[in-house]
Scaffold this motif. Structure first.
Motif, PDB file in Angstrom:
ATOM      1  N   MET A   1     -32.590 -48.045 -49.162  1.00 16.10           N
ATOM      2  CA  MET A   1     -32.021 -48.670 -48.163  1.00 16.10           C
ATOM      3  C   MET A   1     -31.189 -49.650 -48.863  1.00 16.10           C
ATOM      4  SD  MET A   1     -33.714 -50.156 -44.617  1.00 16.10           S
ATOM      5  CE  MET A   1     -32.660 -51.016 -43.427  1.00 16.10           C
ATOM      6  N   LYS A   2     -29.768 -50.186 -48.402  1.00 18.71           N
ATOM      7  CA  LYS A   2     -29.149 -51.294 -48.980  1.00 18.71           C
ATOM      8  C   LYS A   2     -29.342 -52.758 -48.313  1.00 18.71           C
ATOM      9  CE  LYS A   2     -24.908 -50.278 -50.459  1.00 18.71           C
ATOM     10  NZ  LYS A   2     -23.493 -50.221 -50.411  1.00 18.71           N
ATOM     11  N   HIS A   3     -29.548 -53.603 -49.256  1.00 16.32           N
ATOM     12  CA  HIS A   3     -29.604 -55.131 -48.689  1.00 16.32           C
ATOM     13  C   HIS A   3     -28.420 -55.422 -47.612  1.00 16.32           C
ATOM     14  CE1 HIS A   3     -33.262 -55.841 -50.809  1.00 16.32           C
ATOM     15  NE2 HIS A   3     -32.608 -55.216 -51.972  1.00 16.32           N
ATOM     16  N   LEU A   4     -28.422 -56.227 -46.889  1.00 21.86           N
ATOM     17  CA  LEU A   4     -27.581 -57.098 -46.224  1.00 21.86           C
ATOM     18  C   LEU A   4     -26.845 -57.851 -47.280  1.00 21.86           C
ATOM     19  CD1 LEU A   4     -29.044 -57.936 -42.876  1.00 21.86           C
ATOM     20  CD2 LEU A   4     -27.485 -56.037 -43.154  1.00 21.86           C
ATOM     21  N   PRO A   5     -25.366 -58.023 -47.078  1.00 23.77           N
ATOM     22  CA  PRO A   5     -24.760 -58.912 -47.822  1.00 23.77           C
ATOM     23  C   PRO A   5     -25.402 -60.434 -47.431  1.00 23.77           C
ATOM     24  CG  PRO A   5     -22.978 -57.458 -46.423  1.00 23.77           C
ATOM     25  CD  PRO A   5     -24.712 -57.140 -46.055  1.00 23.77           C
ATOM     26  N   LYS A   6     -25.007 -61.196 -48.178  1.00 28.00           N
ATOM     27  CA  LYS A   6     -25.458 -62.603 -48.093  1.00 28.00           C
ATOM     28  C   LYS A   6     -25.215 -63.488 -47.180  1.00 28.00           C
ATOM     29  CE  LYS A   6     -26.258 -66.672 -50.908  1.00 28.00           C
ATOM     30  NZ  LYS A   6     -25.975 -67.205 -52.027  1.00 28.00           N
ATOM     31  N   HIS A   7     -23.852 -63.023 -46.246  1.00 30.27           N
ATOM     32  CA  HIS A   7     -23.319 -63.512 -45.213  1.00 30.27           C
ATOM     33  C   HIS A   7     -23.942 -63.324 -43.936  1.00 30.27           C
ATOM     34  CE1 HIS A   7     -20.674 -60.253 -45.459  1.00 30.27           C
ATOM     35  NE2 HIS A   7     -20.403 -60.628 -44.301  1.00 30.27           N
ATOM     36  N   LEU A   8     -24.508 -61.954 -44.063  1.00 29.97           N
ATOM     37  CA  LEU A   8     -25.348 -61.600 -42.837  1.00 29.97           C
ATOM     38  C   LEU A   8     -26.768 -61.759 -42.837  1.00 29.97           C
ATOM     39  CD1 LEU A   8     -23.357 -58.269 -42.302  1.00 29.97           C
ATOM     40  CD2 LEU A   8     -23.060 -60.195 -40.997  1.00 29.97           C
ATOM     41  N   ARG A   9     -27.431 -62.257 -43.997  1.00 28.65           N
ATOM     42  CA  ARG A   9     -28.758 -62.409 -43.985  1.00 28.65           C
ATOM     43  C   ARG A   9     -29.118 -63.440 -43.147  1.00 28.65           C
ATOM     44  NH1 ARG A   9     -29.174 -62.136 -50.375  1.00 28.65           N
ATOM     45  NH2 ARG A   9     -28.354 -60.120 -50.541  1.00 28.65           N
ATOM     46  N   PRO A  10     -30.306 -63.499 -42.641  1.00 31.67           N
ATOM     47  CA  PRO A  10     -30.887 -64.688 -41.916  1.00 31.67           C
ATOM     48  C   PRO A  10     -31.099 -66.002 -42.742  1.00 31.67           C
ATOM     49  CG  PRO A  10     -32.537 -63.023 -41.763  1.00 31.67           C
ATOM     50  CD  PRO A  10     -31.591 -62.329 -42.583  1.00 31.67           C
ATOM     51  N   ARG A  11     -30.504 -67.116 -42.284  1.00 31.41           N
ATOM     52  CA  ARG A  11     -30.828 -68.322 -43.184  1.00 31.41           C
ATOM     53  C   ARG A  11     -32.161 -69.097 -42.681  1.00 31.41           C
ATOM     54  NH1 ARG A  11     -25.554 -71.132 -42.439  1.00 31.41           N
ATOM     55  NH2 ARG A  11     -26.717 -72.785 -43.050  1.00 31.41           N
ATOM     56  N   TRP A  12     -32.968 -69.574 -43.311  1.00 34.72           N
ATOM     57  CA  TRP A  12     -33.998 -70.287 -43.077  1.00 34.72           C
ATOM     58  C   TRP A  12     -34.173 -71.744 -43.359  1.00 34.72           C
ATOM     59  CZ3 TRP A  12     -36.744 -67.031 -40.368  1.00 34.72           C
ATOM     60  CH2 TRP A  12     -36.604 -65.387 -40.429  1.00 34.72           C
TER      61      TRP A  12
END
Length: 159
Positions: A1-12
């Motif tokens: 499974m591919k990782h999401l692009p950085k701009h689509l990942r949740p920010r914490w």
């Protein structure tokens, strides 16, 4: 499974939390996480609690003082602070909680705000209310062990 692009990942955001309780209190990681979820659910509701997504990442508690790192979603920091402020007891032990600071990474949070728990408690006997009692001296705050329980006091209250 591919990782999401950085701009689509949740920010914490990471909140450094200081804990204070009676010196004989024993708080566990699971019980604190449960109290945090319960407070968030009561304050924010199920949907708001799920949006904030509070998670306890690190937890350290001993001798009445401790610290923790709580993760929250980027846009929900104020809700997370409010939920943390609503925690007043953990496992029926009264606890004082304050947010020391907020950071964008766990590493920065630990470097800036963690490790401030003094752990420099002095256990001794002192005169309080006309009789001698064992006390735990934390500097400005003093916990006096009486027959009816632990009483919070200041240095001026001791004789």
């Amino acid at each position: 499974m591919k990782h999401l692009p950085k701009h689509l990942r949740p920010r914490w955001r990471y909140l450094a939390v200081g804990l204070e309780a009676h010196p004989d209190a024993s708080l566990s990681r699971g019980s604190f996480q449960r109290a945090l979820w319960y407070a968030a659910g009561n304050l924010l509701g199920d949907a708001g609690s799920a949006d904030a997504d509070l998670k306890l990442l690190t937890f350290d508690f001993a001798d009445g003082e401790g610290e923790a790192v709580v993760r929250a979603r980027h846009g929900h920091v104020e809700e997370a602070r409010a939920a943390i402020a609503c925690v007043s007891t953990v496992d029926d032990e009264p606890v004082g909680i304050h947010v020391r600071g907020i950071s964008g990474t766990v590493r920065a949070c630990e470097e800036r705000y963690m490790g401030r728990a003094s752990r420099g408690h002095v256990r001794r006997n002192a005169v309080f209310a006309g009789s001698e009692h064992p006390v735990v001296d934390r500097g400005d705050a003093v916990d006096v062990v009486t027959d009816s329980g632990v009483v919070g006091a200041t240095q001026q209250d001791l004789e």
